[in-house]
Design a protein around this motif. Structure first.
Motif, PDB file in Angstrom:
ATOM      1  N   UNK A 111       0.826  -1.201   0.000  1.00  0.00           N
ATOM      2  CA  UNK A 111       0.000   0.000   0.000  1.00  0.00           C
ATOM      3  C   UNK A 111       0.868   1.262   0.000  1.00  0.00           C
ATOM      4  N   UNK A 112       1.947   1.217   0.759  1.00  0.00           N
ATOM      5  CA  UNK A 112       2.891   2.331   0.827  1.00  0.00           C
ATOM      6  C   UNK A 112       3.431   2.638  -0.571  1.00  0.00           C
ATOM      7  N   UNK A 113       3.847   1.595  -1.264  1.00  0.00           N
ATOM      8  CA  UNK A 113       4.402   1.758  -2.616  1.00  0.00           C
ATOM      9  C   UNK A 113       3.356   2.330  -3.569  1.00  0.00           C
ATOM     10  N   UNK A 114       2.106   1.906  -3.398  1.00  0.00           N
ATOM     11  CA  UNK A 114       1.061   2.363  -4.322  1.00  0.00           C
ATOM     12  C   UNK A 114       0.818   3.854  -4.199  1.00  0.00           C
ATOM     13  N   UNK A 115       0.832   4.383  -2.988  1.00  0.00           N
ATOM     14  CA  UNK A 115       0.583   5.818  -2.829  1.00  0.00           C
ATOM     15  C   UNK A 115       1.782   6.632  -3.310  1.00  0.00           C
ATOM     16  N   UNK A 165     -18.096  15.883  -6.200  1.00  0.00           N
ATOM     17  CA  UNK A 165     -18.100  14.471  -6.611  1.00  0.00           C
ATOM     18  C   UNK A 165     -17.380  13.641  -5.556  1.00  0.00           C
ATOM     19  N   UNK A 166     -18.033  12.584  -5.100  1.00  0.00           N
ATOM     20  CA  UNK A 166     -17.436  11.656  -4.134  1.00  0.00           C
ATOM     21  C   UNK A 166     -17.400  10.289  -4.800  1.00  0.00           C
ATOM     22  N   UNK A 167     -16.215   9.750  -4.994  1.00  0.00           N
ATOM     23  CA  UNK A 167     -16.107   8.419  -5.603  1.00  0.00           C
ATOM     24  C   UNK A 167     -15.321   7.516  -4.664  1.00  0.00           C
ATOM     25  N   UNK A 168     -15.813   6.313  -4.500  1.00  0.00           N
ATOM     26  CA  UNK A 168     -15.305   5.396  -3.472  1.00  0.00           C
ATOM     27  C   UNK A 168     -14.807   4.114  -4.126  1.00  0.00           C
ATOM     28  N   UNK A 169     -13.540   3.788  -3.865  1.00  0.00           N
ATOM     29  CA  UNK A 169     -12.991   2.521  -4.313  1.00  0.00           C
ATOM     30  C   UNK A 169     -13.102   2.297  -5.802  1.00  0.00           C
ATOM     31  N   UNK A 170     -13.791   1.239  -6.195  1.00  0.00           N
ATOM     32  CA  UNK A 170     -13.877   0.854  -7.604  1.00  0.00           C
ATOM     33  C   UNK A 170     -14.699   1.840  -8.427  1.00  0.00           C
ATOM     34  N   UNK A 171     -15.412   2.744  -7.795  1.00  0.00           N
ATOM     35  CA  UNK A 171     -16.111   3.797  -8.545  1.00  0.00           C
ATOM     36  C   UNK A 171     -15.119   4.697  -9.279  1.00  0.00           C
ATOM     37  N   UNK A 172     -13.855   4.705  -8.860  1.00  0.00           N
ATOM     38  CA  UNK A 172     -12.836   5.547  -9.509  1.00  0.00           C
ATOM     39  C   UNK A 172     -12.452   5.052 -10.896  1.00  0.00           C
ATOM     40  N   UNK A 173     -12.848   3.827 -11.247  1.00  0.00           N
ATOM     41  CA  UNK A 173     -12.651   3.263 -12.588  1.00  0.00           C
ATOM     42  C   UNK A 173     -11.179   3.198 -13.002  1.00  0.00           C
ATOM     43  N   UNK A 174     -10.308   3.159 -12.036  1.00  0.00           N
ATOM     44  CA  UNK A 174      -8.885   2.940 -12.300  1.00  0.00           C
ATOM     45  C   UNK A 174      -8.388   1.989 -11.227  1.00  0.00           C
ATOM     46  N   UNK A 175      -7.832   0.883 -11.653  1.00  0.00           N
ATOM     47  CA  UNK A 175      -7.453  -0.157 -10.700  1.00  0.00           C
ATOM     48  C   UNK A 175      -6.505   0.360  -9.624  1.00  0.00           C
ATOM     49  N   UNK A 176      -5.645   1.314  -9.987  1.00  0.00           N
ATOM     50  CA  UNK A 176      -4.678   1.850  -9.027  1.00  0.00           C
ATOM     51  C   UNK A 176      -5.359   2.639  -7.907  1.00  0.00           C
ATOM     52  N   UNK A 177      -6.605   3.047  -8.161  1.00  0.00           N
ATOM     53  CA  UNK A 177      -7.324   3.851  -7.164  1.00  0.00           C
ATOM     54  C   UNK A 177      -8.432   3.055  -6.468  1.00  0.00           C
ATOM     55  N   UNK A 199      -8.068  10.800 -14.009  1.00  0.00           N
ATOM     56  CA  UNK A 199      -9.291  10.536 -13.247  1.00  0.00           C
ATOM     57  C   UNK A 199     -10.092  11.819 -13.056  1.00  0.00           C
ATOM     58  N   UNK A 200      -9.412  12.914 -12.719  1.00  0.00           N
ATOM     59  CA  UNK A 200     -10.111  14.181 -12.505  1.00  0.00           C
ATOM     60  C   UNK A 200     -10.751  14.685 -13.791  1.00  0.00           C
ATOM     61  N   UNK A 201     -10.048  14.541 -14.915  1.00  0.00           N
ATOM     62  CA  UNK A 201     -10.611  14.955 -16.201  1.00  0.00           C
ATOM     63  C   UNK A 201     -11.866  14.155 -16.533  1.00  0.00           C
ATOM     64  N   UNK A 202     -11.808  12.855 -16.235  1.00  0.00           N
ATOM     65  CA  UNK A 202     -12.951  11.985 -16.520  1.00  0.00           C
ATOM     66  C   UNK A 202     -14.156  12.401 -15.675  1.00  0.00           C
TER      67      UNK A 202
END
Length: 353
Positions: A260-264, A290-302, A277-280
């Motif tokens: 998790x540390x590496x991912x951030x 806009x509040x997006x949670x977990x998989x709602x971000x539509x990017x696996x990294x997020x 993501x912000x542009x989308x």
């Protein structure tokens, strides 16, 4: 605000237990058990009854059951219901607002650039999350005026003022020497022909619009404008975002895990993911919060993060203020902070115009 619509109807007891589980998980970062809920909250239900309700919520997809623990944790679906209907209304106390205002007003002479960076720091320190502010998109902005400043006999500084109040500066090298009086003439001519046009219009029509200027006399300046039109009148701000708060977000217990540390760290270093993501969000969401949670971000990294963003404005231009952090966050407080700071940033930028 993003809302997930579905055909479920939680009973009052289920709503209460889901709310308490999420409250406890946000506070402790540990899976929550039925005995913990029974002791912490006086809800008149036995641990056995609470355990049964939690099992039902797990079956419905609102809670999950880590293999190594007897307790439950919220799922993306559970957080979504919580944010949409179970959490306390977003609220920011007066003292916190005063601290934000004092920081934003500390130096009235701040350039837009500095103000956006300070805003990002304030938001990160207030929320202990990763804060971000995107620069406004100026592609459809209209030119107010051009100023040309002679730096040397072969170098000029072009100051581009947009009708929203934003200012951009570009240094250009000329292939021949120029006189001061020629600069003034070209500046006047360019403003007559280009002021009030969108950047996209200027890029596509500048050659036609300035074709009747005396190119023999003013050739070095005219030529450099034609050669540099994409550089001067392109939305270079579209790929700019200020991201701050690595130290703050890494305090969160989620990042004790090396992966998790590496991912951030990767997200902080590769801002393109955040920009994408912000542009989308801008393109697909009509609400300015806009509040997006977990998989709602539509990017696996997020997929393990939540993002809360709100637009700020400079005239008819828009940028985005927001935070990104673990899904386990104090949504009510952070939503209030993002909304207030975005509104105050709009106010500060409006004053500068």
């Amino acid at each position: 605000m993003v809302k997930v619509m579905s055909d479920y109807q939680l009973k009052d007891r289920e709503k209460a237990i889901l709310r308490f589980v999420i409250h406890q998980f946000i506070l402790t970062a540990n899976p929550v058990g039925s005995r913990n809920i029974s002791k912490k909250y006086n809800i008149g239900l036995s641990p056995a009854t609470i355990r049964n309700i939690m099992a039902d919520l797990e079956e419905l997809g609102y809670l999950d059951h880590p293999h190594t623990s007897a307790g439950r944790v919220p799922t993306d679906k559970g957080y979504r219901v919580y944010v949409d209907s179970l959490m306390e209304p977003p609220y920011l106390d007066r003292k916190t607002k005063e601290v934000i205002d004092a920081n934003l007003n500390a130096h009235p002479s701040y350039e837009t650039d500095d103000l956006l960076k300070i805003t990002t720091s304030i938001l990160s320190n207030l929320t202990d999350q990763l804060a971000m502010v995107t620069y406004p998109k100026i592609e459809q902005a209209k030119l107010e005026r051009i100023q040309i400043v002679r730096l040397s006999s072969t170098r000029i500084l072009v100051v581009v003022t947009i009708q929203s109040g934003l200012i951009r500066t570009i240094t250009l090298e000329l292939d021949a020497e120029i006189e001061e009086e020629n600069i003034e003439t070209v500046q006047l001519f360019l403003n007559e022909r280009l002021s009030g046009l969108k950047f996209s219009e200027i890029r596509s029509t500048i050659a036609e619009r300035i074709k009747d200027i005396d190119e023999t006399k003013y050739k070095p300046i005219v030529r450099v404008f034609l050669d540099s039109v994409d550089r001067i009148f392109t939305d270079i701000s579209s790929d700019k975002v200020v991201v701050k708060g690595a130290k703050n977000i890494l305090k969160q217990p989620e990042f004790a895990d090396h992966e998790q540390f590496q991912s951030v760290i990767e997200l902080i270093e590769n801002k393109d993911i955040i920009i994408h993501v912000l542009d989308k969000k801008r393109q697909t969401q009509k609400d300015d919060l806009v509040i997006s949670i977990g998989k709602e971000n539509q990017d696996e990294k997020l997929s393990e993060y939540s993002m809360i963003t709100k637009e700020y404005k400079i005239g008819d231009l828009e940028g985005t203020v927001g935070i990104m952090g673990p899904k386990r966050m104090n949504y009510s407080k952070i939503i209030a902070a993002v909304v207030y700071i975005a509104n105050q940033l709009t106010e500060e930028l409006t004053k500068q115009r």
